[in-house]
Enzyme design. Structure first.
Site, PDB file in Angstrom:
ATOM      1  N   HIS A 141     -25.880  34.403  35.271  1.00 19.18           N
ATOM      2  CA  HIS A 141     -25.105  34.470  34.237  1.00 19.18           C
ATOM      3  C   HIS A 141     -23.879  33.230  34.395  1.00 19.18           C
ATOM      4  CE1 HIS A 141     -26.524  38.723  33.872  1.00 19.18           C
ATOM      5  NE2 HIS A 141     -26.745  38.286  32.385  1.00 19.18           N
ATOM      6  N   LYS A 181     -35.291  32.428  33.223  1.00 23.55           N
ATOM      7  CA  LYS A 181     -35.925  33.653  33.628  1.00 23.55           C
ATOM      8  C   LYS A 181     -36.782  34.435  32.527  1.00 23.55           C
ATOM      9  CE  LYS A 181     -33.937  37.308  34.767  1.00 23.55           C
ATOM     10  NZ  LYS A 181     -34.831  38.344  34.057  1.00 23.55           N
TER      11      LYS A 181
END
EC number: 6.3.2.1
Length: 293
Positions: free
Chosen positions: A37, A149
């Site tokens: 993140h 991802k």
């Protein structure tokens, strides 16, 4: 950093930036932030004048028997990380803020969302597309950042933005990994020490797929079977999805013929589902590049 909880407050806070023509970079998350993140945040800060992160655990994307209730949450911790990362705004709405009435409108991309992870999690990507489109309408960002991802999610959001003519640039950011190769994920905290050691089989399986493909195994069924056998060496790991697809369209490939391919894995270790992907082949695919919607 300003922490905002309501839609109206957020719109008021962003109004001066819009009037001044500043570019807004947006990172939507479900919180319990990790290095992946923070890499999205870093990219957003570099490329925009204003950086906004949302934290919202979206109930629409969880199935009846999934982990909505126990999904890790720690807003104070996350706010500290975002403050240190010099984020301008944190938008942290409640469920009642986002969905004051039961949602009757659903955004869905069935051909892309009903396969692969969507086959194991029916309705998941409709929930994702619905909340992301609503967040785009609330924030009105110039660019939004997503990790590779979740490659299927990235493809779906790109297609949604294209189909709906939403004026936002979608930026895919390379997967961030732990030192042993495991993809960073908020759900990694569910793993026991034994399961965490076993989980390394997932990135190792991608390495094996890369090796096999580059050594000449170009039959998709044979490659999927070889990956399944490789993962089967780890008794704690249960492969739920092994998919070899076109990285642009997610279409099944009858023959690989040396083209770039997406290898997508959805593996259960204990009660935890681990997702990982890799594009392998002889050229970088278009989907991994930034492009304007």
């Amino acid at each position: 950093m300003q922490i905002i909880h309501t839609i109206e407050e957020l719109r008021q806070a962003l109004a001066p930036a819009r009037q001044q023509g500043k570019k807004i970079g947006f990172v939507p998350t479900m919180g319990y932030l990790h290095k992946g993140h923070l890499e999205l945040v870093r990219r957003a800060r570099v490329e925009n004048d204003v950086t906004l992160v949302s934290i919202f655990v979206n109930p629409l994307q969880f199935g009846a028997n999934e982990d909505l209730g126990r999904y890790p949450r720690d807003l104070e911790r996350d706010a500290g990380l975002l403050h240190d990362a010099q984020v301008d705004y944190l938008f942290a709405p409640t469920v009642s803020d986002m969905y004051p009435r039961p949602m009757q409108t659903v955004v869905d991309v069935p051909p892309l969302g009903n396969q692969m992870e969507g086959e194991a999690r029916p309705g998941h990507f409709a929930g994702v597309a619905t909340v992301v489109s609503k967040l785009f309408n609330i924030v009105g960002p110039d660019a939004a950042y997503f990790g590779e991802k979740d490659f299927q999610q990235l493809v779906i959001i790109r297609r949604m933005v294209d189909d709906m003519a939403i004026p936002v640039r979608i930026v895919g950011v390379e997967t961030v990994r732990e030192d042993d190769g495991l993809a960073c994920s908020s759900r990694n905290v569910y793993l026991t020490p034994e399961q965490r050691r076993a989980a390394i089989i997932v990135p190792q399986a991608l390495d094996e797929a890369d090796r096999l493909y580059r050594s000449g195994m170009d039959d998709p069924d044979a490659l999927e079977a070889a990956i399944r056998t490789f993962i089967g060496r780890q008794p704690l790991a249960v492969p739920e999805v092994i998919a070899i697809r076109d990285p642009e369209t997610l279409e099944r490939l009858p023959a690989l013929q040396g083209r770039p391919i997406l290898v997508a894995l959805f593996v259960r270790v204990g009660a935890t589902r681990l997702l990982d992907n890799r594009v392998i082949g002889h050229a970088a695919p278009q989907i991994t590049q930034e492009r304007a919607a």
